[in-house]
Design an enzyme around this catalytic site. Structure first.
Site, PDB file in Angstrom:
ATOM      1  CD  GLU A  91      -6.921 -27.713   3.536  1.00  0.00           C
ATOM      2  OE1 GLU A  91      -6.548 -27.172   2.473  1.00  0.00           O
ATOM      3  OE2 GLU A  91      -8.114 -27.797   3.872  1.00  0.00           O
ATOM      4  CE  LYS A 140      -3.602 -17.431   4.714  1.00  0.00           C
ATOM      5  NZ  LYS A 140      -2.796 -16.728   3.719  1.00  0.00           N
ATOM      6  CG  ASP A 188       2.908 -16.149   0.688  1.00  0.00           C
ATOM      7  OD1 ASP A 188       1.838 -15.563   0.460  1.00  0.00           O
ATOM      8  OD2 ASP A 188       3.938 -15.564   1.051  1.00  0.00           O
ATOM      9  CE1 TYR A 238      -8.195 -22.485  -1.146  1.00  0.00           C
ATOM     10  CE2 TYR A 238      -5.924 -22.489  -1.905  1.00  0.00           C
ATOM     11  CZ  TYR A 238      -7.120 -21.830  -1.704  1.00  0.00           C
ATOM     12  OH  TYR A 238      -7.236 -20.498  -2.084  1.00  0.00           O
ATOM     13  CE  LYS A 279      -1.948 -15.170   7.249  1.00  0.00           C
ATOM     14  NZ  LYS A 279      -1.469 -13.896   6.785  1.00  0.00           N
ATOM     15  CB  CYS A 318      -3.477  18.835   7.806  1.00  0.00           C
ATOM     16  SG  CYS A 318      -3.567  17.902   6.255  1.00  0.00           S
ATOM     17  CB  CYS A 368      -4.647  21.562   3.861  1.00  0.00           C
ATOM     18  SG  CYS A 368      -5.510  20.820   5.268  1.00  0.00           S
ATOM     19  CB  CYS A 387      -6.946  16.863   8.215  1.00  0.00           C
ATOM     20  SG  CYS A 387      -7.178  18.377   7.248  1.00  0.00           S
ATOM     21  CB  CYS A 431      -7.483  18.403   3.098  1.00  0.00           C
ATOM     22  SG  CYS A 431      -5.945  17.495   3.329  1.00  0.00           S
TER      23      CYS A 431
END
Length: 667
Positions: free
Chosen positions: A113, A115, A117, A224, A311, A405, A408, A423, A429
């Protein structure tokens, strides 16, 4: 006289429903718009004059008008799983080999089938009448949008007949391209910004508060998948064909393929033809056609084993990389981000894209000032996939990855074998602190209404919270003076926090944010240890003895449980009444009779339905295996058990029992 009026109203409703079906589903009008409107007005007049014959599912009610200020969150009766994705023929071949191994020598046919969107929807029918429409949400629960869905004319409100009394049917709410373009033309003429893409516009339409506004949008629904107990059909294709006969808009671009080569041919055909479709599609869904084989294959924690999405190649564009910045995640993981010259990609404007990690930057030799190629991974998250070296500036300088980081300034660390930098300032942080609280309140965790990312940051910046336990000490008087905080919002926030104390232990455990403890792992740990105290006192050996818990998860749980800050946070949550043990109610009817035993369920059953049988096994301490192996304790066989499974069980000497034998076993 009233009998004749009632009969006239009934006849008009049936006639208008038939015209609606011909026009919106079959795309074959059998009456002019003018004549249709005349009949609709005639029906409206009769209904107004005779309110005793009111019917919420009358064709006159499709214009909307119902106002929904708050959409109720509803738990799905049957979970809405996501699909595993594939991006190449090799991925599909690997999937085909996996399922063939589980099915054995039985031949497998597939349905292919498109797909679609759009926005996923679950429609529930009882005795031929639409009773609810719920968005996918997180798969476990979604928003009830029935009033808005009823305005979509391709969705039948009443069925003349149904193959089972009660069932669910799933599909995508889409906005066809012509309708989307017309909406944008009208917005531009009115001096408003155009909508970005059909998918997001369709999804947003479902949450409009006024259903009369929804009715003005040219939404459509492509269906579907049917979920039904005692489905009389034997295949997925047959079920969809019958759903079409009942009045549902099931697209005709669906084929049964008897081999994986035929699947590839379907994919190649639609990879070319998809650009001529009246709506957006981003791939092909391949499903095992036999419903019996679907049941045999079952589900993983996230997706059905019997289906996979292929896809199409992602759309790709080139643009200039202006700057590389770094983001800190909830666990301290650092993600490099490409800041780009804005570029149109798959219907959206892309300004930022992921660079994944230091290794990826080095591998692709990505530098500031480069012309880079950007695509949407799975058509969702933009990522940089390459560099146009011919256009590289002469003064280009190699990228030096961040050493500290960005939030921080703590020196970053990277463990051997880990792709990410981290970090280590876990409790100091600011970004990690707020991200942990945001995870705690999220829908799949504590699901606290009235709280969002901006509010969490506002509370943190004002010194009202420093961790998720602080949420339970918030008072209305502290919140109301905050910027942009209305009285109602403050009340909702406090109410949402109080209600979260009812959230079950497995979700609380996920909410705590222990590294590597996702939803599925949290369920397994909660089920096994029953309380946070048992879990935090567990040894490494006790942890890895739990099904599917490996060394990495065990070490992470022990690290969490041995940290004084975490111990104090958990103690505080206990004192506030948060559920940190499995409730007696959820333990009711559960035993350990089948502890240590692995069952494989195969065939068609009469005493249990398959899902109830699997749940019963788990409720009694057993495990449901997906395929027969030396570790299998019993095979529970129903009618039409696969011959290859039967042969394998016999060759391994595994006892084969009936569902009645099983019932005696747990009695």
């Amino acid at each position: 006289m009233s009998i004749n009026i009632e009969q006239k109203i009934t006849e008009l409703r049936e006639e208008l429903r038939a015209h609606n079906y011909n026009y919106y589903v079959l795309d074959a009008a059998t009456i002019s718009d003018y004549d249709f409107d005349l009949k609709l007005k005639e029906l409206e007049k009769l209904e107004q004059e005779n309110p005793q014959f009111f019917d919420a599912n009358s064709p006159t009610q499709r214009v909307g008008g119902e106002i929904t200020k708050n959409f109720n969150t509803v738990t799905h009766k049957n979970r809405m799983y996501s699909l595993d994705n594939s991006y190449s023929k090799d991925d599909l071949l690997d999937w085909q080999k996996r399922i063939q191994k589980m099915i054995g020598d039985e031949p497998i046919s597939y349905t292919c089938e498109l797909k679609y969107d759009g926005a996923s929807i679950n429609l529930s029918y009882e005795n031929g009448i639409l009773i609810s429409a719920v968005t996918r949400g997180d798969g476990f629960q979604g928003d009830e949008v029935t009033a808005n869905i009823k305005t979509i004319k391709s969705i039948p409100l009443v069925l003349k007949e149904a193959f089972v009394p009660n069932f669910e049917i799933r599909g995508e709410i889409i906005l066809p391209l012509d309708g989307f373009n017309k909406m944008n033309e009208e917005r531009v003429e009115a001096g408003e910004d155009p909508y970005r893409n059909p998918r997001n516009t369709a999804s947003g339409s479902l949450k409009l508060q006024d259903s009369a506004e929804v009715s003005k949008r040219p939404l459509d629904c492509l269906l579907y998948h049917v979920v039904a107990n005692n489905n009389p059909n034997t295949s997925h294709f047959e079920t969809l064909e019958n759903a079409r006969k009942l009045g549902f808009k099931v697209p005709k671009a669906i084929e049964v393929c008897d081999s994986i080569d035929a699947v590839f041919q379907f994919i190649e055909k639609w990879d070319l033809k998809r650009h001529d479709l009246p709506y957006e599609t981003d791939g092909i869904v391949v499903k095992v056609n036999s419903l019996q084989q679907q049941e045999e294959l079952g589900f993983t924690a996230k997706a059905p084993r019997w289906a996979i999405a292929y896809k199409f190649k992602a759309e790709q564009e080139s643009t200039i990389l202006k700057e590389i910045t770094y983001q800190v995640g909830r666990t301290g993981a650092i993600t490099p981000v490409a800041n780009l010259d804005p570029v149109q990609l798959a219907g959206t404007t892309v300004k930022r894209a992921s660079l994944h990690n230091a290794d990826q930057i080095e591998k692709l030799d990505i530098r500031v000032g480069d012309t880079v190629f950007v695509e949407k991974g799975g058509e969702i998250i933009p990522k940089v996939v390459g560099v146009d070296f011919e256009n590289r500036p002469q003064d280009s300088v190699s990228t030096v990855y961040a050493t500290n980081c960005p939030d921080c300034n703590t020196a970053l660390v990277r463990k051997e074998g880990d792709a990410k930098h981290y970090c280590p300032n876990e409790y100091g942080c600011p970004t990690q602190i707020t991200a942990r609280i945001q995870h705690f309140i999220s829908r799949k965790a504590m699901n606290i209404d009235g709280l969002g990312t901006e509010t969490i940051e506002l509370l943190f910046e004002n010194g009202l919270i420093h961790n998720y336990a602080d949420l339970y000490e918030l008072k209305f008087e502290q919140i109301i003076p905050l910027d942009r905080m209305a009285e109602k919002s403050a009340e909702n926030m406090i109410a949402g926090i109080l209600k979260s104390k009812e959230i079950p232990f497995e979700k609380v455990l996920f909410a705590l944010g222990i590294r590597y403890v996702g939803e599925t792992v949290a369920k397994k740990l909660a089920k096994h240890f029953k309380s946070i105290d048992n879990l935090m006192n567990a040894t490494f050996e006790q942890l890895i003895a739990v099904d599917e818990i490996g060394d990495r998860i065990a070490e992470s749980v022990i690290d969490f449980a041995s940290n004084l800050i975490n111990i104090q946070l958990v103690d505080r949550l206990k004192s506030y009444g948060v559920q940190l043990e499995v409730s007696e109610e959820s333990l009711e009817g559960k035993t350990e009779i089948l502890a240590g035993k692995i069952f494989v369920v195969s065939g068609v059953f009469t005493v249990f339905n398959r899902n109830d049988l699997k749940k019963s096994i788990e409720d009694n301490g057993g495990k449901v295996g997906s395929s027969i192996s030396k570790k299998t304790t019993y095979v529970i066989a129903g009618d039409n058990m696969g011959p290859s499974k039967l042969a394998k069980a016999e060759s391994l000497g595994i006892p084969i029992i009936s569902e009645l034998d099983y019932k005696e076993m747990i009695a």
